[in-house]
Design a protein around this motif. Structure first.
Motif, PDB file in Angstrom:
ATOM      1  N   GLU A 189       0.854  -1.195   0.000  1.00 35.22           N
ATOM      2  CA  GLU A 189       0.000   0.000   0.000  1.00 35.22           C
ATOM      3  C   GLU A 189       0.886   1.240   0.000  1.00 35.22           C
ATOM      4  OE1 GLU A 189      -1.152  -1.607   3.412  1.00 35.22           O
ATOM      5  OE2 GLU A 189      -2.562  -3.006   2.518  1.00 35.22           O
ATOM      6  N   ASP A 190       1.298   1.669  -1.185  1.00 30.27           N
ATOM      7  CA  ASP A 190       2.170   2.843  -1.254  1.00 30.27           C
ATOM      8  C   ASP A 190       1.348   4.120  -1.104  1.00 30.27           C
ATOM      9  OD1 ASP A 190       0.952   3.354  -3.732  1.00 30.27           O
ATOM     10  OD2 ASP A 190       2.587   2.462  -4.865  1.00 30.27           O
ATOM     11  N   GLY A 191       2.060   5.246  -0.989  1.00 28.55           N
ATOM     12  CA  GLY A 191       1.393   6.522  -0.739  1.00 28.55           C
ATOM     13  C   GLY A 191       0.398   6.897  -1.812  1.00 28.55           C
ATOM     14  N   GLN A 192       0.731   6.633  -3.057  1.00 27.29           N
ATOM     15  CA  GLN A 192      -0.172   6.984  -4.157  1.00 27.29           C
ATOM     16  C   GLN A 192      -1.464   6.182  -4.087  1.00 27.29           C
ATOM     17  OE1 GLN A 192       1.680   6.607  -8.001  1.00 27.29           O
ATOM     18  NE2 GLN A 192      -0.005   7.593  -9.084  1.00 27.29           N
ATOM     19  N   PHE A 193      -1.329   4.895  -3.777  1.00 25.41           N
ATOM     20  CA  PHE A 193      -2.508   4.039  -3.645  1.00 25.41           C
ATOM     21  C   PHE A 193      -3.388   4.512  -2.487  1.00 25.41           C
ATOM     22  CE2 PHE A 193      -4.553   0.247  -1.759  1.00 25.41           C
ATOM     23  CZ  PHE A 193      -5.322  -0.163  -2.838  1.00 25.41           C
ATOM     24  N   ILE A 194      -2.774   4.827  -1.360  1.00 26.61           N
ATOM     25  CA  ILE A 194      -3.525   5.289  -0.195  1.00 26.61           C
ATOM     26  C   ILE A 194      -4.247   6.599  -0.497  1.00 26.61           C
ATOM     27  CG2 ILE A 194      -3.263   6.200   2.157  1.00 26.61           C
ATOM     28  CD1 ILE A 194      -1.070   4.060   2.560  1.00 26.61           C
ATOM     29  N   GLU A 195      -3.578   7.521  -1.152  1.00 25.71           N
ATOM     30  CA  GLU A 195      -4.199   8.801  -1.522  1.00 25.71           C
ATOM     31  C   GLU A 195      -5.398   8.584  -2.431  1.00 25.71           C
ATOM     32  OE1 GLU A 195      -3.811  11.820  -0.580  1.00 25.71           O
ATOM     33  OE2 GLU A 195      -1.944  11.759   0.566  1.00 25.71           O
ATOM     34  N   ALA A 196      -5.246   7.712  -3.420  1.00 19.98           N
ATOM     35  CA  ALA A 196      -6.334   7.455  -4.370  1.00 19.98           C
ATOM     36  C   ALA A 196      -7.535   6.818  -3.677  1.00 19.98           C
ATOM     37  CB  ALA A 196      -5.833   6.559  -5.501  1.00 19.98           C
ATOM     38  N   GLN A 197      -7.279   5.860  -2.804  1.00 26.24           N
ATOM     39  CA  GLN A 197      -8.383   5.192  -2.113  1.00 26.24           C
ATOM     40  C   GLN A 197      -9.049   6.113  -1.097  1.00 26.24           C
ATOM     41  OE1 GLN A 197      -9.587   2.322  -3.194  1.00 26.24           O
ATOM     42  NE2 GLN A 197      -7.957   2.516  -4.737  1.00 26.24           N
ATOM     43  N   THR A 198      -8.267   6.985  -0.467  1.00 28.26           N
ATOM     44  CA  THR A 198      -8.844   7.973   0.458  1.00 28.26           C
ATOM     45  C   THR A 198      -9.791   8.897  -0.283  1.00 28.26           C
ATOM     46  OG1 THR A 198      -6.900   7.934   1.907  1.00 28.26           O
ATOM     47  CG2 THR A 198      -8.316   9.871   2.029  1.00 28.26           C
ATOM     48  N   ALA A 199      -9.371   9.395  -1.437  1.00 30.75           N
ATOM     49  CA  ALA A 199     -10.211  10.311  -2.222  1.00 30.75           C
ATOM     50  C   ALA A 199     -11.486   9.622  -2.684  1.00 30.75           C
ATOM     51  CB  ALA A 199      -9.422  10.831  -3.422  1.00 30.75           C
ATOM     52  N   ALA A 200     -11.367   8.374  -3.140  1.00 28.58           N
ATOM     53  CA  ALA A 200     -12.550   7.632  -3.594  1.00 28.58           C
ATOM     54  C   ALA A 200     -13.514   7.395  -2.437  1.00 28.58           C
ATOM     55  CB  ALA A 200     -12.109   6.308  -4.208  1.00 28.58           C
ATOM     56  N   LEU A 201     -12.975   7.078  -1.278  1.00 27.15           N
ATOM     57  CA  LEU A 201     -13.811   6.805  -0.111  1.00 27.15           C
ATOM     58  C   LEU A 201     -14.502   8.074   0.375  1.00 27.15           C
ATOM     59  CD1 LEU A 201     -14.624   4.421   1.605  1.00 27.15           C
ATOM     60  CD2 LEU A 201     -12.596   4.793   3.018  1.00 27.15           C
ATOM     61  N   GLN A 202     -13.805   9.208   0.309  1.00 29.73           N
ATOM     62  CA  GLN A 202     -14.408  10.487   0.703  1.00 29.73           C
ATOM     63  C   GLN A 202     -15.685  10.752  -0.083  1.00 29.73           C
ATOM     64  OE1 GLN A 202     -11.183  13.258   0.257  1.00 29.73           O
ATOM     65  NE2 GLN A 202     -11.278  13.897   2.387  1.00 29.73           N
ATOM     66  N   LYS A 203     -15.633  10.546  -1.373  1.00 28.91           N
ATOM     67  CA  LYS A 203     -16.803  10.787  -2.236  1.00 28.91           C
ATOM     68  C   LYS A 203     -17.940   9.832  -1.878  1.00 28.91           C
ATOM     69  CE  LYS A 203     -14.098  12.455  -6.176  1.00 28.91           C
ATOM     70  NZ  LYS A 203     -13.683  12.181  -7.578  1.00 28.91           N
ATOM     71  N   ARG A 204     -17.612   8.568  -1.636  1.00 30.27           N
ATOM     72  CA  ARG A 204     -18.632   7.585  -1.366  1.00 30.27           C
ATOM     73  C   ARG A 204     -19.297   7.793  -0.003  1.00 30.27           C
ATOM     74  NH1 ARG A 204     -20.854   4.354  -4.964  1.00 30.27           N
ATOM     75  NH2 ARG A 204     -21.176   2.806  -3.326  1.00 30.27           N
ATOM     76  N   LEU A 205     -18.520   8.241   0.980  1.00 30.39           N
ATOM     77  CA  LEU A 205     -19.041   8.363   2.339  1.00 30.39           C
ATOM     78  C   LEU A 205     -20.072   9.477   2.487  1.00 30.39           C
ATOM     79  CD1 LEU A 205     -15.771   7.773   4.364  1.00 30.39           C
ATOM     80  CD2 LEU A 205     -17.830   6.373   4.494  1.00 30.39           C
ATOM     81  N   LYS A 206     -20.027  10.447   1.596  1.00 32.16           N
ATOM     82  CA  LYS A 206     -20.950  11.601   1.712  1.00 32.16           C
ATOM     83  C   LYS A 206     -22.403  11.154   1.730  1.00 32.16           C
ATOM     84  CE  LYS A 206     -17.900  15.064  -0.330  1.00 32.16           C
ATOM     85  NZ  LYS A 206     -17.646  15.965  -1.504  1.00 32.16           N
ATOM     86  N   GLY A 207     -22.694  10.085   1.065  1.00 27.80           N
ATOM     87  CA  GLY A 207     -24.081   9.623   1.016  1.00 27.80           C
ATOM     88  C   GLY A 207     -24.489   8.752   2.170  1.00 27.80           C
ATOM     89  N   PHE A 208     -23.560   8.479   3.075  1.00 25.93           N
ATOM     90  CA  PHE A 208     -23.851   7.534   4.156  1.00 25.93           C
ATOM     91  C   PHE A 208     -23.794   8.141   5.549  1.00 25.93           C
ATOM     92  CE2 PHE A 208     -22.540   4.917   0.601  1.00 25.93           C
ATOM     93  CZ  PHE A 208     -23.465   3.890   0.627  1.00 25.93           C
ATOM     94  N   LEU A 209     -23.069   9.252   5.716  1.00 24.86           N
ATOM     95  CA  LEU A 209     -22.886   9.834   7.054  1.00 24.86           C
ATOM     96  C   LEU A 209     -23.491  11.218   7.146  1.00 24.86           C
ATOM     97  CD1 LEU A 209     -19.171   8.760   7.656  1.00 24.86           C
ATOM     98  CD2 LEU A 209     -21.231   7.638   8.497  1.00 24.86           C
TER      99      LEU A 209
END
Length: 209
Positions: A189-209
């Motif tokens: 899990e390199d930094g680029q992968f973590i950044e990309a997954q964090t950004a994707a998760l941020q967008k998805r979480l808006k509809g749940f919390l």
């Protein structure tokens, strides 16, 4: 403060990595009340490294047990018994969201009479379920969902690790708990992968919390 408890369908399915992503995505704090097994490093230490450069804080464990075993066994080896009231008394007093990582799955024993599921109820937390796609994960996922329903544990939804056939769609349909996100498998899990997954998760979480 939202208390979001991260639990899974078993051990070794990526709860710690997903917890770190959630803390990054929500700019939340992280807390693992019970750590069993410390010789190879702790989950809190891993999350601390992953949260570097973010506002999220990592709070100390209520129980830090040496043996890598079920918490009730690890505690017994040290001559103590895990107390849910003690854990509830150590909930961090913060205004940010709090990601709480459990130990193993819902029915992992904490002492002679109580389980992780009982801790979730006592903390009055909402749950995000983590499932790793592997042969047999449908059964483990459906059993986990059934325990949540039988115990009236509020579930926000599923986050899946890895991709394997079409298990995600099946599990969501059978449990009627929504899909929050799917994180692809990555050996390192390199930094680029973590950044990309964090950004994707941020967008998805808006509809749940």
């Amino acid at each position: 403060m939202n208390k979001i408890f991260v639990t899974g369908i078993g051990t070794g399915i990526g709860k710690t990595f997903i917890s770190a992503l959630l803390a990054r995505a929500l700019e939340a704090d992280y807390w693992k009340p019970i750590q069993a097994g410390i010789d190879e490093g702790t989950d809190s230490e891993y999350v601390q490294r992953t949260l570097t450069g973010t506002p999220g804080l990592v709070h100390p464990e209520a129980y830090k047990l040496r043996m890598p075993a079920s918490p009730h066994i690890a505690a017994r080896e040290e001559g103590i018994s895990i107390s849910i009231p003690k854990i509830c008394g150590q909930v961090p007093s913060i205004s940010r969201n709090l990601i709480i990582e459990g130990a193993g799955g819902l029915m992992v024993p904490l002492n002679e009479t109580e389980f992780v599921a009982d801790l979730i109820k006592a903390l009055e937390a909402k749950v995000i379920l983590i499932s790793r796609n592997y042969l047999g994960s449908i059964n483990h996922s459906l059993l986990t969902a059934r325990v949540c329903r039988e115990m009236n544990i509020p579930v926000i939804g599923w986050i899946f690790n890895d991709q394997y056939l079409h298990y995600e769609e099946e599990i969501v349909r059978w449990t009627q708990y929504p899909l929050i996100a799917s994180v692809p498998y990555m050996k390192a899990e390199d930094g680029q992968f973590i950044e990309a997954q964090t950004a994707a998760l941020q967008k998805r979480l808006k509809g749940f919390l």
